[in-house]
Design an enzyme around this catalytic site. Structure first.
Site, PDB file in Angstrom:
ATOM      1  N   LYS A 172      28.728  26.229  25.432  1.00 64.76           N
ATOM      2  CA  LYS A 172      27.674  26.983  26.129  1.00 64.76           C
ATOM      3  C   LYS A 172      28.349  28.195  26.775  1.00 64.76           C
ATOM      4  O   LYS A 172      28.985  28.094  27.828  1.00 64.76           O
ATOM      5  CB  LYS A 172      27.029  26.078  27.187  1.00 64.76           C
ATOM      6  CG  LYS A 172      26.324  26.800  28.323  1.00 64.76           C
ATOM      7  CD  LYS A 172      25.026  27.455  27.901  1.00 64.76           C
ATOM      8  CE  LYS A 172      24.359  28.192  29.054  1.00 64.76           C
ATOM      9  NZ  LYS A 172      24.969  29.494  29.373  1.00 64.76           N
ATOM     10  N   GLU A 247      38.220  24.496  35.958  1.00 65.40           N
ATOM     11  CA  GLU A 247      39.084  25.628  36.336  1.00 65.40           C
ATOM     12  C   GLU A 247      38.187  26.564  37.123  1.00 65.40           C
ATOM     13  O   GLU A 247      37.355  27.246  36.548  1.00 65.40           O
ATOM     14  CB  GLU A 247      39.665  26.260  35.066  1.00 65.40           C
ATOM     15  CG  GLU A 247      40.885  27.110  35.336  1.00 65.40           C
ATOM     16  CD  GLU A 247      40.536  28.569  35.412  1.00 65.40           C
ATOM     17  OE1 GLU A 247      40.234  29.030  36.544  1.00 65.40           O
ATOM     18  OE2 GLU A 247      40.579  29.247  34.375  1.00 65.40           O
ATOM     19  N   CYS A 281      40.081  34.807  37.608  1.00 63.03           N
ATOM     20  CA  CYS A 281      40.232  33.782  38.659  1.00 63.03           C
ATOM     21  C   CYS A 281      41.626  33.841  39.268  1.00 63.03           C
ATOM     22  O   CYS A 281      41.839  33.312  40.357  1.00 63.03           O
ATOM     23  CB  CYS A 281      40.011  32.389  38.081  1.00 63.03           C
ATOM     24  SG  CYS A 281      38.416  32.221  37.311  1.00 63.03           S
ATOM     25  N   GLU A 382      36.463  34.981  47.275  1.00 60.26           N
ATOM     26  CA  GLU A 382      37.013  35.581  46.058  1.00 60.26           C
ATOM     27  C   GLU A 382      36.313  36.938  45.872  1.00 60.26           C
ATOM     28  O   GLU A 382      35.097  37.024  46.025  1.00 60.26           O
ATOM     29  CB  GLU A 382      36.659  34.634  44.908  1.00 60.26           C
ATOM     30  CG  GLU A 382      37.395  34.894  43.637  1.00 60.26           C
ATOM     31  CD  GLU A 382      37.116  33.813  42.594  1.00 60.26           C
ATOM     32  OE1 GLU A 382      36.074  33.128  42.680  1.00 60.26           O
ATOM     33  OE2 GLU A 382      37.956  33.661  41.694  1.00 60.26           O
TER      34      GLU A 382
HETATM   35  C1  SIN Z   1      40.546  33.145  34.341  1.00 63.78           C
HETATM   36  O1  SIN Z   1      40.275  34.138  34.976  1.00 63.78           O
HETATM   37  O2  SIN Z   1      39.941  32.100  34.541  1.00 63.78           O
HETATM   38  C2  SIN Z   1      41.594  33.120  33.281  1.00 63.78           C
HETATM   39  C3  SIN Z   1      42.649  34.120  33.429  1.00 63.78           C
HETATM   40  C4  SIN Z   1      43.788  33.967  32.443  1.00 63.78           C
HETATM   41  O3  SIN Z   1      43.766  33.145  31.524  1.00 63.78           O
HETATM   42  O4  SIN Z   1      44.735  34.719  32.592  1.00 63.78           O
END
Ligand code: SIN
Length: 482
Positions: A172, A247, A281, A382
Site C-alpha cells: 500500500k 520505522e 526520517c 520532526e
Molecule cells: C527514511 O527517511 O525513512 C529513509 C531514509 C534512508 O533510507 O536513508
C-alpha cells in the site's frame, strides 16, 4: 504506464469505481488518476497473495533470487524513466531520484542473496535418541505501508526480503506517490515474478490498513511513516497479534565537537539536512555545536547553504525542490515563526521561495536558525523541511544530554577527531543509527531502524531477513543408535 491496482497479476480499478488524483507538487498539475481502493480491494489483494504463497514458497531460494535479480536489473535499465516519474510525483531533484532508484534496486539484489543464507540448525539434545532441528520458514502473507518521501526504496527495502524469504506481499503506497509503486509492479511482472506474489493497492489508507490488520491471513506488516500512525497500527495489530516492523519518525541531533574537521562536518550537515528537501526520517533536526568553533562552523555552513539552488526537481542544477504538500509547508513555517517569536535569529532563508509563474507555493528556502532553545517547537517536533536550527553547548556531557532529550531514537550524527570520544559518544547516544563523522549512513548492508518512539525492527544487512521468517523447532525423537 499503468495507473491501476495490481491484484493477482491483473490490473484492476477499485471495486467501488472511485479514483483519486496524483499531483505534481512543483506545479499542482494533475498527472494521473489512480484507484481509490478500500477494504474490499485490500481483501482481494490479500486473497491473491495467499493463493500465490504455496507456489512461491516451494521455489528454491536460488529460483527466487534469479527473479529478484532480474527485477533489480530492470529497475537499473529503466533508471532514467523511473527517476523522471519519481521527481514528477514527489518533487525531489532528478539526481536524487536517480540515486534512489539505484538505492531501491540494491535492496532487491541484497535480499536475493540473503535469501540463500536462511540456514537452519541442529542443536545437541539431552536425550541420545533425539535431535533438535531449527527451521527458518517464511512468515506467510505480508503487507507493507510505505511513505511518499522515498517512493521506491521504502517499498523494495521491505519487498525484497519478504520475497526472498518466500513470503508474498500486499503493498500500500502513499497516496501522494503511487505511480512509482505501480511502475515497480509492472517491472515485477516483466521480471517473471508469478501473479499474486506482488500486489499493489492504492486508496483509502485507513480502510486498507484496517483490513490488513484485521484479516488473519496477513501475518506481518512493515510500516515506514509517522510515529502517530505507527501507534495506531500497533494498537490495531493487537487484534491478531500481527507481527510488525515500524520505522517511524526521528529528530536527529547533529553534534559538532571542537576537535572536528569543520569542512567535513559542514559536508555531512548538508548531506543529512538538505537531502530530499529535509524530508527524510534521518535528517538532522537539531545542530549542537561546541562553543569554541560555533561561529566558524556557522560561517562555513551559511556559505554553502546560500549556494543552494531552489526550483523544480526536473530543472538542471536544482538542489531543493518543493515540499510534498501544503500541510508540510505550513508545519515548517509554524516551526520557524515559533522559533523567531521565542528569540531565535534567522541567518538564511526563513520563508517560502517565490519561484517563476507556473510553480506552486510549496517551496521553502533553505534556512539556518541561530539559537534554538528547549521550549521551541523545532526542538521537539520532526521538521521534515529544509531548516537547520543551531545551538551552543560547552561539554561532552551536555551535548549527550541535549541529544538524548527526545522521544525519538532513529538517527544521530556527530563529528570529532578524538577516537576515545568517538566511541564514548557512539555508545552514549540513544539512537539506532549513528553517523560518526558521516552524514550519509544509509546503505543496504547495515541494519536500519530506531529505538524509543522511532519504532522497532531492522531493515537491511543480514538482520532484515529475520523480520520475514518464523523460527520453528522440530523435536525429532526415536533416532535410536547404530
Ligand atoms: C527514511 O527517511 O525513512 C529513509 C531514509 C534512508 O533510507 O536513508
Amino acid at each position: 504506464m499503468q495507473t491501476r491496482n495490481l491484484i493477482g497479476g491483473q490490473w484492476v480499478g477499485a471495486l467501488s469505481g472511485r479514483e483519486e488524483p496524483v499531483n505534481d507538487p512543483a506545479t499542482d498539475e494533475q498527472i494521473a488518476m489512480v484507484p481509490h481502493g478500500g477494504s474490499l480491494d485490500a481483501r482481494a489483494a490479500i486473497e491473491a497473495a495467499y493463493d500465490a504463497l504455496g507456489g512461491w514458497q516451494q521455489r528454491t531460494a536460488n529460483e527466487r533470487a534469479k527473479l529478484l535479480h532480474r527485477l533489480a536489473a530492470l529497475m537499473l535499465e529503466r533508471q532514467e524513466r523511473l527517476a523522471v516519474l519519481m521527481t514528477r510525483e514527489q518533487g525531489k531533484p532528478l539526481a536524487e531520484s536517480r540515486g534512489e532508484i539505484g538505492y531501491a534496486a540494491s535492496f532487491i539484489e541484497w535480499a536475493a542473496e540473503e535469501g540463500k543464507r536462511l540456514y537452519g540448525e541442529i542443536i545437541p539434545a539431552s536425550h541420545a535418541d533425539k535431535r533438535i532441528l531449527v527451521l527458518r520458514q517464511p512468515v506467510g502473507v505480508t503487507a507493507c505501508i510505505t511513505p511518499w518521501n522515498f517512493p521506491a526504496a521504502m517499498i523494495t527495502r521491505k519487498l525484497g526480503p519478504a520475497l526472498a524469504a518466500g513470503c508474498t506481499m500486499v503493498v500500500k503506497p502513499a497516496p501522494q506517490t503511487p505511480l512509482s509503486a505501480i511502475a515497480l509492479g509492472e517491472l515485477s511482472i516483466e521480471a517473471g515474478i508469478p501473479a499474486g506474489v506482488v500486489n499493489i493497492i492504492t486508496g483509502d489508507a485507513e480502510a486498507i490498513g484496517d483490513e490488513l490488520l484485521s484479516n488473519p491471513v496477513v501475518r506481518k506488516l512493515s510500516f515506514t511513516g509517522s510515529t502517530g500512525v505507527g501507534k495506531l497500527l500497533m494498537a490495531k495489530a493487537a487484534q491478531n497479534l500481527t507481527r510488525l516492523s515500524l520505522e517511524l519518525g526521528g529528530h536527529a541531533p547533529f553534534i559538532v565537537f571542537d576537535d572536528a574537521d569543520l569542512d567535513a562536518a559542514v559536508q555531512g550537515a548538508m548531506a543529512t539536512k538538505f537531502r530530499n528537501m529535509g524530508q527524510t526520517c534521518i535528517c538532522a533536526n537539531r545542530f549542537l555545536v561546541q562553543d569554541r568553533i560555533y561561529d566558524a562552523f556557522v560561517g562555513k555552513l551559511l556559505e554553502v547553504v546560500k549556494g543552494l539552488k531552489v526550483g523544480r526537481g526536473s530543472d538542471a542544477g536544482v538542489h531543493v525542490g518543493p515540499l510534498i504538500n501544503d500541510a508540510a509547508v505550513q508545519k515548517v513555517e509554524a516551526q520557524v515563526e515559533d522559533a523567531k517569536a521565542k528569540g531565535a535569529r534567522v541567518l538564511a532563508g526563513g520563508c517560502r521561495w517565490a519561484g517563476p509563474a507556473g510553480l506552486s507555493n510549496r517551496f521553502f528556502q533553505p534556512t539556518v536558525i541561530d539559537g534554538f532553545t528547549d521550549d521551541m517547537l523545532i526542538n521537539r517536533q520532526e521538521t521534515f523541511g529544509p531548516v537547520a536550527p543551531l545551538r551552543r553547548f560547552t561539554t561532552e556531557g551536555e551535548a549527550l544530554r541535549l541529544a538524548n532529550d527526545s522521544i525519538y531514537g532513529l538517527s544521530a550524527y556527530f563529528y570529532t577527531r578524538d577516537a576515545g570520544r568517538l566511541m564514548r559518544v557512539a555508545e552514549g547516544l540513544e539512537y539506532g543509527i549513528i553517523g560518526a563523522n558521516d552524514g550519509g549512513p544509509s546503505t543496504v548492508q547495515a541494519p536500519f531502524g530506531g529505538m524509543k518512539q522511532s519504532g522497532f525492527g531492522r531493515e537491511g544487512g543480514k538482520y532484515v531477513m529475520s523480520e520475514y521468517v518464523e523460527i520453528k523447532y522440530v523435536s525429532w525423537g526415536g533416532v535410536g543408535s547404530a
